[in-house]
Design a protein around this motif. Structure first.
Motif, mmCIF file in Angstrom:
data_model
loop_
_atom_site.group_PDB
_atom_site.id
_atom_site.type_symbol
_atom_site.label_atom_id
_atom_site.label_comp_id
_atom_site.label_asym_id
_atom_site.label_seq_id
_atom_site.Cartn_x
_atom_site.Cartn_y
_atom_site.Cartn_z
ATOM 1 N N GLY A 24 0.777 -1.233 0.000
ATOM 2 C CA GLY A 24 0.000 0.000 0.000
ATOM 3 C C GLY A 24 0.805 1.278 0.000
ATOM 4 N N PHE A 25 2.109 1.210 0.302
ATOM 5 C CA PHE A 25 2.979 2.381 0.236
ATOM 6 C C PHE A 25 4.411 1.908 0.054
ATOM 7 C CE2 PHE A 25 3.438 1.077 4.579
ATOM 8 C CZ PHE A 25 4.673 1.512 5.009
ATOM 9 N N GLY A 26 5.315 2.834 -0.242
ATOM 10 C CA GLY A 26 6.717 2.452 -0.399
ATOM 11 C C GLY A 26 7.423 3.176 -1.522
ATOM 12 N N LEU A 27 6.696 3.573 -2.557
ATOM 13 C CA LEU A 27 7.342 4.234 -3.695
ATOM 14 C C LEU A 27 7.974 5.557 -3.275
ATOM 15 C CD1 LEU A 27 8.052 4.494 -6.659
ATOM 16 C CD2 LEU A 27 5.744 5.329 -7.105
ATOM 17 N N GLY A 28 7.198 6.405 -2.612
ATOM 18 C CA GLY A 28 7.743 7.682 -2.175
ATOM 19 C C GLY A 28 8.810 7.517 -1.114
ATOM 20 N N LEU A 29 8.583 6.602 -0.175
ATOM 21 C CA LEU A 29 9.511 6.381 0.927
ATOM 22 C C LEU A 29 10.899 5.991 0.420
ATOM 23 C CD1 LEU A 29 9.193 6.366 4.081
ATOM 24 C CD2 LEU A 29 9.085 3.884 3.907
ATOM 25 N N LEU A 30 10.955 5.163 -0.619
ATOM 26 C CA LEU A 30 12.239 4.720 -1.161
ATOM 27 C C LEU A 30 12.775 5.666 -2.231
ATOM 28 C CD1 LEU A 30 11.938 0.841 -1.562
ATOM 29 C CD2 LEU A 30 13.076 2.120 0.232
ATOM 30 N N ALA A 31 11.921 6.048 -3.182
ATOM 31 C CA ALA A 31 12.407 6.777 -4.354
ATOM 32 C C ALA A 31 12.714 8.242 -4.076
ATOM 33 C CB ALA A 31 11.401 6.658 -5.494
ATOM 34 N N ALA A 32 11.907 8.898 -3.232
ATOM 35 C CA ALA A 32 12.095 10.334 -3.021
ATOM 36 C C ALA A 32 13.491 10.685 -2.493
ATOM 37 C CB ALA A 32 11.009 10.876 -2.096
#
Length: 238
Positions: A24-32
């Motif tokens: 449900g989440f993870g893209l912003g947490l890792l990529a940003a």
């Protein structure tokens, strides 16, 4: 951006997209934080554009499990947060935005590790939506507040509700950032180059999700996010 740097970023986006679909989440947490390390001018627009595509894919797959009422109240709270986040992007230099990205990552991880589980009442959902809008628009990392308030939801319901919220929320944030002149052709071009990585993550998530230990996967995501945020902070003072 050199070929090795772009390769690392490509892999990060693919893994982040896989996590986004799975938990449900993870893209912003890792990529940003990784994007901010290599090219701070690309945050938050590139991550928000990629997240729009990934969350749309998740919603298409699991939209039948959506908690429409909960997502609706969260979006009501997101509106003032989006305006505040756009104001931060407009006034803060790239260096301070990079430090803000790192601070949001580290705070989100710290709160998660403390095991804080707020009750998903209307007031807490509204507040989480506001914080998510502020953080998501300014740094592209709006997942932690919503993940905390909705963590009692089942897997498919969590993913569908989070995805509906982030799809609508990302569009809101992008529209507001575009109105302030923060969306440039350069960001759109870089997003197009990274879109295949997001697609790979989405495609891999379906066969891999059933084999992943969700608790361990979240822990690995947190460790990677902290590592990226730490490098980002050090970079600003070197």
């Amino acid at each position: 951006m050199s070929p090795p740097e772009f390769t690392l970023l490509f892999v990060t986006v693919a893994v982040g997209s896989l996590l986004q679909v799975s938990i449900g989440f993870g893209l912003g947490l890792l990529a940003a934080p990784v994007i901010a390390i290599f090219d701070p001018s690309l945050t938050p627009v590139v991550v928000l554009l990629l997240a729009t595509g990934v969350t749309a894919a998740v919603l298409a797959l699991e939209g039948g499990h959506l908690d429409l009422r909960g997502a609706g109240w969260a979006l009501v709270g997101r509106v003032p947060g989006v305006l505040g986040g756009a104001a931060l992007v407009a006034v803060l230099p790239a260096r301070y935005l990079a430090l803000l990205v790192a601070a949001v990552v580290l705070t989100g991880v710290a709160v998660s590790l403390r095991g804080f589980v707020p009750a998903p009442r209307r007031r807490s959902v509204l507040l989480a939506g506001l914080l998510s809008g502020l953080m998501g628009t300014a740094t592209a990392i709006g997942g932690p507040p919503m993940a905390m308030v909705w963590q009692r939801l089942s897997g498919p319901r969590l993913r569908a509700t989070m995805s509906a919220f982030f799809l609508a929320g990302s569009v809101m944030s992008l529209a507001t950032l575009a109105a302030t002149g923060a969306v440039h052709t350069y960001s759109l071009w870089r997003t197009a180059l990274l879109a295949p990585a997001a697609a790979i993550g989405v495609l891999l998530a379906r066969p891999l999700s059933s084999r992943l230990d969700m608790r361990r996967t979240r822990a690995v995501a947190m460790v990677l996010a902290v590592a990226s945020a730490t490098v980002l902070v050090v970079q600003q003072f070197v």
